[in-house]
Design an enzyme around this catalytic site. Sequence first.
Site, PDB file in Angstrom:
ATOM      1  N   ASP A   1     -40.644  -9.709  13.928  1.00  0.00           N
ATOM      2  CA  ASP A   1     -39.991  -9.469  15.051  1.00  0.00           C
ATOM      3  C   ASP A   1     -40.626  -8.183  15.946  1.00  0.00           C
ATOM      4  O   ASP A   1     -41.164  -7.360  15.580  1.00  0.00           O
ATOM      5  CB  ASP A   1     -38.551  -8.845  14.674  1.00  0.00           C
TER       6      ASP A   1
ATOM      7  N   SER B   1     -37.590 -10.738  20.708  1.00  0.00           N
ATOM      8  CA  SER B   1     -36.425 -10.972  19.920  1.00  0.00           C
ATOM      9  C   SER B   1     -35.905 -12.090  20.577  1.00  0.00           C
ATOM     10  O   SER B   1     -36.208 -13.063  21.220  1.00  0.00           O
ATOM     11  CB  SER B   1     -35.913  -9.971  19.097  1.00  0.00           C
TER      12      SER B   1
END
Length: 713
Positions: free
Chosen positions: A559, A442
Amino acid sequence: MFGWLKIKKLQPAEIGSSGPGKRSGLPPKAKSPAGDFALDIDTDALRPHPLLALLPKGTLGQLLSGPALAEYPKGTVIFREGDPCDDIFLIVSGRCESLRHTRAGEEVEEVFNPGDTLGERAFLNREPHRSTVVVVTHGVLLRIPGAELQGLFARDPSLAGRFAHAVTARPGAAGHRVPRRAARVRRVVSFLSIARRVDAEAMIRQLASALHRVAGQRVLLVHLGAREEPDLVRDWVRTTANFNGEFFFTRQLQRTDAGDILRLAVGEDARDTAAMARLLSHCGRHYDFVLFELGQEVPVAAALACTIESDLAFVLMDSSTQNLYDFRLLMKQLCAQAHGSCGHVKPMLFVAESVAPPETHIALKQLGHPVHSIVRGFPVVDAPSYPDQRFQLHLNRVAREIARCRVGLALSSGGAKGLAHIGVIQVLEENGIEVDCITGTSMGAYVGAIWACGLDGQVLEKVARAHEGRWGLLSLIDPSFPPRRGFFRSRRTVARLRSSIGHTHFSETVRPLRVLATQLDTLERVVFSTGEIATAVEASIAIPGVVVPVTIDGETYVDGGIADPLPVDVLQEMGIERIIAVNVIPPPERIRQWLDARREKEANRPRRRSLASIVNQHVNYLASGNVIDIMMKAVSGAQTRVAEASARAADVVLRPITGDATWHDFTHPKKYIELGRRAAEAQLREIQALAQPSPHDTPSPQNTVADRAAVPA
């Protein structure tokens, strides 16, 4: 075009192997692979050994003439940690390593050479083995049965006392506890080039210099070439030996500041091939690191034997179709001869500047084998060589890999809190601490990608501060209407990333990079290491429910923090020895402390609510208590325990966290960068100690100027 790669079906005798051998336990009675060369042992010369000299002549004669003296192929497990100690072993030829289980996996504790004994301390103390001992170079070991010794001790108690004295006088005995990283690192590495344009000799010489500089230990570079070399391997080794044969460092041994260079010829004779294992073992006994350069004219049997018996083997290749085919052919041969034990063989792909990244990506898919590294800016045969920073950084990384002291950096997810990674990077740069690999999830992937592409910490700070100010976040917001799969799209964020790194591919990075994402349908962790970096980062930052998922090659990703918020395990899987983890995800107990302190502070204040705050609470989906805030807290709750478990596997953990941080607070980058700096500076001594190679012990008697003359094993 490479004669030795034109494959014929080789018999085990042609590579100095006794055929399929057991990979654990004890092998059958020894068989010589090439006539009687490999086991041409002068048993009378073994008798003066301090432990063997204690045995009665009759007992010793039976041991030396029976099946107790046997060959052990590479990979044989002599005994395992926790096993009862039933026998003692004496290494006559070859090398062994003792391994101990740690939280990071198996770690080499000590290397044993001819003349060393294994298991005598555990036998003396009547306790299980404290480590696992594995054969790392095909050799000959003498097994001394414990029951035989116990019987001798019962008949002659004074013999037990002399045996105990001999054991305690030998500090290197297997089973003796050695502090972590205190053991001197010793490795034999081979380099086999199948790429015509790569100047392998120049590269390996530079690598030897880098290895000496990194580790500060003795390095020997052995060039194995054609018959034009002055000494044949079979003439260099005397076959009737005390332990491991008797080798002579001839006048051809060149002394340099970075290490010594030895040139030997290898012929088609089976005796040259059979001598390879003992040659590797002998050189590894007298030098800390031995680099074998295998010229293209080396016979196939000898090249395979050297590659198989090495601790680590690199194949230098280019991206041409012919080289890809040659490599697959080579691996087929190696796996057949080593019975599948080829995990130590690692291809280095040398890519010319004229080859576009998409072509490299296609070549990697065609190869069908994990690539150790992609090298650019390398020296070319018959061309002037100019210093190239990328190539030198690559050599330094390979040197640290050989010396087992690579440093990896794992960067966690965390939204705007991940800007703290920038402060950590700045401190690492300011203190000259080089990182050998970066893994990021991320926001950690976003920051790590920019750094991996060669931009420094100051540029990273400028990129982060581009959104500074009250309305800075608006430049990144790209609403999705209708918000069926997520409230926002990631197009603007990725465009901002491309403005920094362009369309760079993983094969072009200055530092190796791994980006993590989560496959939406299976929830599997996916590690991106090829293709365009910005595309992989876009998948890694797609927060589920908040950001629209990203589709790559027909697969949908969200993610990476969902599956792996702190990718320490990826560094472990890559074999990185020393890991720095930066975790910006606060644990629940810290959140509870901050929440209690805030409530206590607010309890003493009169409660006032302005019209602006009321409107913000009802209109702003990012406001505390609203839908996006609730989803982000739920995601963080799932990540917390996983991140904490990952942090326990790292060597140094930095926690730049604060109680007033929010995941979308990109308008105050300086605050988080400073948090990262303070966390790194607070643990700077630990980081610096981690980046240093293993402690150096004093040179052994063999590592002296006497090596100029004959050096008996």
